[in-house]
Design a protein around this motif. Sequence first.
Motif: not given
Lengths: 410, 151
Positions: B85-88, B91-93
Motif C-alpha cells: 500500500v501507499n499512504l496518500e 489514507q491507504w491506497k
Amino acid sequence: MRNVGIIGIGYTPVFVSKRKDVSIVEMISEAVDAGLKNTGLAPEDIDAYVFGNMATFEGVNMPHLWATEHMHARGKPIMRFATGGTIGMAAFHGAYYHVASGMADIAMAVTYEKHSEGDAQVGLMGIITPELMAMLSAGIDVTGQSGMGAIGGGSAGGISFQASSYLHRSGAGIEHIDAIAAMERRNAAKNPYAHLKDPEATAEKIAQTPMVSWPIRFGHICPTTDGATVCILASEEKAAKIADKVAWVLGVANCASDATTANLIDSQITDPAEQLPAIMASKKACERAGIEDPKKEIDYVEIYNGFAHQTLMYLEKVGMCEVGEAHKLLEAGELEMNGRCPVNASGGVVSTNSIGTSALNRVTECALQIMGQAGEHQVEKEVHKAMAHGWGGLMQYCTITILGDKPKKL
Amino acid sequence: MEEIKDTFLHPVVPLDFQNNYRVGAYLQRYLDGFKEKKILGAKCSQCGRVVVPPRKYCGACNLVMEEFTELPQEGTLENFTVGHVNLEKGQWKRADAPYVIGMVRLDGAANAMLARLNVSPADARAGMKVKAVWKDQVEGEHADLDCFEPA
C-alpha cells in the motif's frame, strides 16, 4: 536529601531569531559541549540527563531521543519535561531531584527551543485546550469574535486580562510597563546571550510600538528565539572536587491552580492577576531555603516575563515587595543593575525567549550573579542569595528556585 | 435514555503554516555530494567507523566526527520488506504492484541506509549485492538517489 550545587552552565553561542547553520540536535550539542568545556567534565562524568522542550512548538515529539547522541547520553538515564514556559525550571528541578536523592552524583538539565522551525502560535493552540474549555465555562463564546479576539493574539491576547487586572489592582499605569520593558532591553544589550538588545531603549520608544490587546503593546512582548541552555548539577562531595565556584540550591517549589486566563480556583473565577501559584510556590521554596522575608534576604531576582508587566506583577507575588509597590521601586530606579532590588539584569524573557530554555535561564542567570560571572551584566551589589521564578504551562503554573553562595546546613 | 448529541468545540486556527526543519551542517554536506552523484559518510577518528548519512557524533566514542569520506556506491541488501500500500493524504491506497524497501549497507559503512529497491519481490534476497541508481538530473536533494538495483 543531600546538598546540590550548580557547577556549570552552557549556552549556545548566540540566541537569535533564526539559526540557519545548524539542525535542532546540532544546536543542542553546542550548549551541551559548552557546559562540559566550562566545567572540564568529560561526557562519561554525567550520570543522568533531564531534557526540557515544548514539543508542540516545532512538532518534534521526542527530541530527547533524537538528541541522545548529540548530548552524549547513550546508555544513560534520560527523562523529559514539557510543562510550557516553566519547562526549563521543571527540567532543572528534575535534575536536582536526581542528585538530591542520591540517584545520580552529576546530572545535566538540557533545554532548547528552535522556534524558527515551527510556529509558536500553532503550538499554543495545541496547549490551550483546557483554557478554551474553561473560557466556555466562563461564558465566553470562544468560537465567535469576542473569544477569538481574546486568543487571536495568542498568549498576548490571553495575557491582556492579566495585565489589565494587574494595573487596576496595583495602581500602576501602562507607562510603567513601557518603562520596565525598556529597562530590560537595555540590560539585554549587556548580555551576550540575549536576543532583543537595545542600549538606547526608553519608555517613550516602547510606547510608540503598536497596541496588540490593551494594555499589551508589541514592545511589551517577548520574541521567538532559537537557542539552547544546559545546567550541570552535582552533589556537595563532587562539587567540591570539580568546581571553584558553586551556586547552591537552597529551595525549590512548584505549584498550579485550575486552568484559565480567568485564574479559576475551585471552579470559581478569580482575579487573573492573583496568581496564587506564584505566591504559594515562593512561600514553600523560601520555607525550604530557611528564608523568612525574601525582601530582606534575597539579593537578586530573575522573573519569567514573557510580557513586560509580569516583572512588576511577580515581584509582588513572590514577596520581593508589597502589593502595589513594584512600579514605585521601578520609578525610584531600584530595579536597575545598580539598584537595591535588581531584577532581570539578563534582559529577562521579554528580551530572549527560546521557550524550553527560558525558565532554566532564570536559574542560570541567578547562578552567574552568585558566582560573580555575569560579566557586563553583573549587578552592583553582592549577591549571596537569589530567586529564580518560572511561569507558564497555561496561565497558572509557577516554579521557584532559590540559590545561595553557601550550601544549606543539613 | 436521553439522546446523545454531537456538540463539539471547533476552534479555528487562523494560521497557515508548515514546519521547516533545517537539515543542519552534516546532512547538508551529504546532499551537496549528491550534486556530483557522490555518497558521503562521516568517519570517527577513534573507532574508525563510517556512518552514512554523516552525523555530528559517534555515539559509541562520544566524539565529534570531523572527517567526511566518500563511500563506494555498491553494498549489500541486509533485509527488506514488501510494500503493498501507499499512504496518500493519510489514507491507504493499494500500490500498483508490490514493491521492495530494504536496508542497504554500503561497502565500508558501519550502518545501513533505508532505500527503495528496483527488484521484484520474488527476486529479492537478503545478502544480495546491490548498487545505487541516480536520477538523470540531480539537484542536491534526497530524491536524487532514486533506488538500488542488483549489482
